[in-house]
Design an enzyme around this catalytic site. Structure first.
Site, PDB file in Angstrom:
ATOM      1  N   GLY A  12      -5.417 -13.237  23.673  1.00  0.00           N
ATOM      2  CA  GLY A  12      -5.785 -12.291  22.625  1.00  0.00           C
ATOM      3  C   GLY A  12      -6.828 -12.860  21.672  1.00  0.00           C
ATOM      4  O   GLY A  12      -7.153 -14.053  21.710  1.00  0.00           O
ATOM      5  N   ASP A  13      -7.401 -11.961  20.855  1.00  0.00           N
ATOM      6  CA  ASP A  13      -8.404 -12.333  19.842  1.00  0.00           C
ATOM      7  C   ASP A  13      -9.643 -12.975  20.439  1.00  0.00           C
ATOM      8  O   ASP A  13     -10.284 -13.834  19.819  1.00  0.00           O
ATOM      9  CB  ASP A  13      -7.783 -13.284  18.791  1.00  0.00           C
ATOM     10  CG  ASP A  13      -6.606 -12.652  18.071  1.00  0.00           C
ATOM     11  OD1 ASP A  13      -6.629 -11.419  17.899  1.00  0.00           O
ATOM     12  OD2 ASP A  13      -5.675 -13.389  17.709  1.00  0.00           O
ATOM     13  N   LYS A  16     -12.778  -8.963  21.806  1.00  0.00           N
ATOM     14  CA  LYS A  16     -12.917  -7.726  22.585  1.00  0.00           C
ATOM     15  C   LYS A  16     -13.589  -6.642  21.744  1.00  0.00           C
ATOM     16  O   LYS A  16     -14.431  -5.896  22.232  1.00  0.00           O
ATOM     17  CB  LYS A  16     -11.522  -7.218  23.028  1.00  0.00           C
ATOM     18  CG  LYS A  16     -10.775  -8.201  23.914  1.00  0.00           C
ATOM     19  CD  LYS A  16      -9.372  -7.735  24.195  1.00  0.00           C
ATOM     20  CE  LYS A  16      -8.439  -7.794  23.010  1.00  0.00           C
ATOM     21  NZ  LYS A  16      -8.170  -9.136  22.466  1.00  0.00           N
ATOM     22  N   ASN A  38      -0.280  -3.994  16.657  1.00  0.00           N
ATOM     23  CA  ASN A  38      -0.221  -5.463  16.766  1.00  0.00           C
ATOM     24  C   ASN A  38      -1.621  -6.027  17.006  1.00  0.00           C
ATOM     25  O   ASN A  38      -1.878  -7.195  16.751  1.00  0.00           O
ATOM     26  CB  ASN A  38       0.745  -5.909  17.879  1.00  0.00           C
ATOM     27  CG  ASN A  38       0.475  -5.252  19.227  1.00  0.00           C
ATOM     28  OD1 ASN A  38      -0.222  -4.248  19.303  1.00  0.00           O
ATOM     29  ND2 ASN A  38       1.036  -5.810  20.287  1.00  0.00           N
ATOM     30  N   GLY A  40      -5.690  -6.475  16.428  1.00  0.00           N
ATOM     31  CA  GLY A  40      -6.636  -6.471  15.311  1.00  0.00           C
ATOM     32  C   GLY A  40      -7.997  -6.783  15.891  1.00  0.00           C
ATOM     33  O   GLY A  40      -8.237  -7.903  16.321  1.00  0.00           O
ATOM     34  N   HIS A  41      -8.860  -5.771  15.976  1.00  0.00           N
ATOM     35  CA  HIS A  41     -10.166  -5.941  16.625  1.00  0.00           C
ATOM     36  C   HIS A  41     -11.261  -5.864  15.562  1.00  0.00           C
ATOM     37  O   HIS A  41     -11.416  -4.849  14.896  1.00  0.00           O
ATOM     38  CB  HIS A  41     -10.383  -4.859  17.680  1.00  0.00           C
ATOM     39  CG  HIS A  41      -9.411  -4.950  18.824  1.00  0.00           C
ATOM     40  ND1 HIS A  41      -9.420  -4.072  19.878  1.00  0.00           N
ATOM     41  CD2 HIS A  41      -8.418  -5.817  19.078  1.00  0.00           C
ATOM     42  CE1 HIS A  41      -8.456  -4.407  20.735  1.00  0.00           C
ATOM     43  NE2 HIS A  41      -7.825  -5.454  20.260  1.00  0.00           N
ATOM     44  N   GLN A 223      -4.677  -7.089  23.083  1.00  0.00           N
ATOM     45  CA  GLN A 223      -4.058  -8.362  23.476  1.00  0.00           C
ATOM     46  C   GLN A 223      -4.846  -9.062  24.593  1.00  0.00           C
ATOM     47  O   GLN A 223      -5.997  -8.746  24.812  1.00  0.00           O
ATOM     48  CB  GLN A 223      -2.588  -8.173  23.881  1.00  0.00           C
ATOM     49  CG  GLN A 223      -1.651  -7.853  22.728  1.00  0.00           C
ATOM     50  CD  GLN A 223      -1.712  -6.410  22.257  1.00  0.00           C
ATOM     51  OE1 GLN A 223      -1.559  -5.496  23.045  1.00  0.00           O
ATOM     52  NE2 GLN A 223      -1.914  -6.193  20.985  1.00  0.00           N
ATOM     53  N   ARG A 304      -4.360 -19.529  13.701  1.00  0.00           N
ATOM     54  CA  ARG A 304      -4.240 -19.490  15.164  1.00  0.00           C
ATOM     55  C   ARG A 304      -4.200 -20.916  15.699  1.00  0.00           C
ATOM     56  O   ARG A 304      -4.896 -21.801  15.185  1.00  0.00           O
ATOM     57  CB  ARG A 304      -5.423 -18.738  15.771  1.00  0.00           C
ATOM     58  CG  ARG A 304      -5.455 -17.273  15.383  1.00  0.00           C
ATOM     59  CD  ARG A 304      -6.726 -16.593  15.920  1.00  0.00           C
ATOM     60  NE  ARG A 304      -6.783 -15.187  15.544  1.00  0.00           N
ATOM     61  CZ  ARG A 304      -7.905 -14.508  15.320  1.00  0.00           C
ATOM     62  NH1 ARG A 304      -9.073 -15.096  15.439  1.00  0.00           N
ATOM     63  NH2 ARG A 304      -7.862 -13.234  14.990  1.00  0.00           N
ATOM     64  N   LYS A 330     -17.978 -16.774  21.040  1.00  0.00           N
ATOM     65  CA  LYS A 330     -17.798 -17.837  20.048  1.00  0.00           C
ATOM     66  C   LYS A 330     -18.300 -19.196  20.535  1.00  0.00           C
ATOM     67  O   LYS A 330     -17.754 -20.231  20.182  1.00  0.00           O
ATOM     68  CB  LYS A 330     -16.337 -17.892  19.590  1.00  0.00           C
ATOM     69  CG  LYS A 330     -15.865 -16.542  19.025  1.00  0.00           C
ATOM     70  CD  LYS A 330     -14.508 -16.577  18.370  1.00  0.00           C
ATOM     71  CE  LYS A 330     -14.589 -16.844  16.896  1.00  0.00           C
ATOM     72  NZ  LYS A 330     -13.354 -16.493  16.157  1.00  0.00           N
TER      73      LYS A 330
END
Ligand code: GDP
Ligand code: IMO
Ligand code: MG
Length: 436
Positions: A12-13, A16, A38, A40-41, A223, A304, A330
């Site tokens: 996840g994260d 996306k 749940n 968070g985009h 996710q 995270r 990233k």
């Protein structure tokens, strides 16, 4: 074939939201097919920065229809707040948002039930986002759910909620939690439903017509593949199907329409919540990644967990979803790292031969479903030199430092999947197509 599925390739994260926002500039429809608030985009575009949990990330293109499919569970308060945020940014969703009446509704008892289980598990808790996902999906598959369509009929709603409260209130009593009041819930949910009822209509027909016309459709997962309920690190996972196969069921789009599957993967790895994470860094390098990547949860604000890229796991998730390409995001977060490691396989803890050229141990045990096996493994790494230059304003692959280009090529070789694009910043423009 006009359907592109965008999924998370890790835990996840992976960014996306950014990739979907970018692709949505050319999309007729963007649909969400799983999960709930749940997720968070984050997207950063000409209207500002948005951190959306339910609204598909086609919201900023006035020509794009946004669809929430039956595979999604809806927290009405979250959805209403998002629609308002988008409106305040000067973007109209009028006529552009379709929410399936089949979507199950997160009720006030779902997070409470989740809390009871999390506390009962103690140190072995999942570390959920606390949004009631496990219980709402459990009610769904055990025929105890309440769907958006049910909110339109007060008598039917009262009957269904009455049954649920009989069971849930008995549980709350046992755990010293205040019982919930039927009338209060009915009033709250009907008032919320009234605010969005024009948008609650089944998008199936619209989507089928779009498919016939070869319209451009993007399906946005929430996710990541390693949180998938069947294929993730169960029980440290989420409640829905997060892999590309989930898009078909979650939106009613047959698999034969899907021509492109983009797996979004960070150039390193992060995870929020508990569970195995073989390449996790508990040292200064982990902290450096957390700070450089601003790795704090969108929904909960939790730091995270950070670690090196795990090529073996992404090779696995690429196979799971038949990824046609990976979007590597990233990359800029690695800009300041003098040495970078990539996990290429595993060996039992304490038995790694540090200079082994490639993996001897692949994921066979994990494939048997034993997530605990991962916990007992240490990754085998290869180490490469970092480029130690900023990549954040680079817009062409050839202009990336040679060592950064080599890193991308190494990743695609190890995951046996082409990297189609590289992201070097949160903004929509910070994207680099990768030549073949
Ligand atoms: P999602 O849940 O997969 O959509 O990802 P999140 O939005 O939870 O987390 C990704 C975070 O990274 C967000 O804060 C993005 O704004 C940010 N981001 C996206 N792409 C990049 C990138 O290439 N570089 C950097 N530094 N940040 C990025
Ligand atoms: P996006 O869409 C990262 C994690 C939680 C927890 C586990 C179960 O933003 O990538 P849940 O609340 O779903 O029952 O929690 O799954 N988790 C996520 N981690 N990104 C997400 O969504 C997540 N959604 C759930 O941290 O470990
Ligand atoms: Mg997120």
């Amino acid at each position: 074939m006009s359907v592109t599925v965008v999924i998370g390739a890790q835990w996840g994260d992976e960014a996306k939201g950014k990739i979907v926002d970018l692709l949505s500039q050319e999309a007729d429809i963007v649909g969400r097919f799983n999960g709930g608030d749940n997720a968070g985009h984050t997207v950063v575009n000409q209207y500002g920065t948005f951190k959306l949990r339910l609204t598909p990330n086609g919201f900023s293109n006035p020509r794009t229809i946004c669809v929430i499919g039956p595979g999604v569970v809806v927290n009405l308060a979250t959805l209403i707040a998002e629609i308002e945020t988008i409106r305040q940014a000067g973007i109209s969703l009028d006529g552009r948002l379709w929410v399936s009446p089949r979507c199950h509704v997160v009720m006030p008892y779902h997070p409470l039930v989740e809390g009871i289980y999390e506390r009962a598990k103690g140190a072995a808790s999942t570390g959920t986002t606390g949004r009631g996902m496990g219980p709402v999906y459990a009610d769904k598959v055990s025929y105890n759910g309440i769907r958006l369509a049910d909110l339109a009929d007060e008598a039917a709603l009262a009957e269904k909620l009455g049954v649920q409260l009989k069971v849930k209130n008995a549980l709350f009593k046992l755990f010293n939690i205040d019982e919930l009041n039927l009338q209060n819930i009915i009033q709250e949910k009907q008032a919320q439903f009234a605010q969005i009822k024009e948008m609650v209509r089944e998008p199936f027909g619209l989507v089928q017509e779009a498919l016939r016309k070869d319209a451009r459709i993007i399906l946005e997962a929430a996710q990541g593949s390693l949180l998938d309920n069947d294929w993730g690190t169960y029980p440290f996972c989420t409640a829905s199907t997060t892999i590309a196969g989930g898009a078909a069921g979650g939106l009613g789009i047959a698999p034969r329409w899907v021509g492109r599957v983009i797996g979004v993967a960070k150039a390193y790895t992060t995870r929020v919540g508990a569970g195995p994470f073989p390449t996790e860094l508990l040292d200064q390098d982990g902290e450096a990644l957390r700070q450089a990547g601003a790795e704090f949860g969108t929904v909960t604000g939790r730091p995270r967990r950070c670690g090196w890229f795990d090529a073996e796991l992404v090779r696995f998730t690429a196979q799971l979803s038949g990824m046609t390409e990976v979007a590597l995001t990233k990359l800029d977060v690695l800009d300041g790292m003098p040495k970078i490691k990539i996990g290429v396989g595993y060996c039992p803890k304490g038995h790694c031969k540090s200079d082994l050229p490639g993996s001897e141990v692949r994921l066979a045990h994990y494939w048997e479903g034993d997530a605990r096996w991962l916990e007992a493994q240490e990754p085998e790494y290869i180490e490469v030199d970092g480029w130690m230059e900023s990549t954040k304003d680079v817009r062409a692959f050839e202009q990336l430092p040679k060592l950064a280009q080599a890193y991308v090529r190494k990743v695609e070789q190890l995951i046996e999947t082409p990297v189609g694009m590289v992201s070097t910043g949160p903004e929509r423009e910070a994207i680099i197509p990768v030549p073949r």
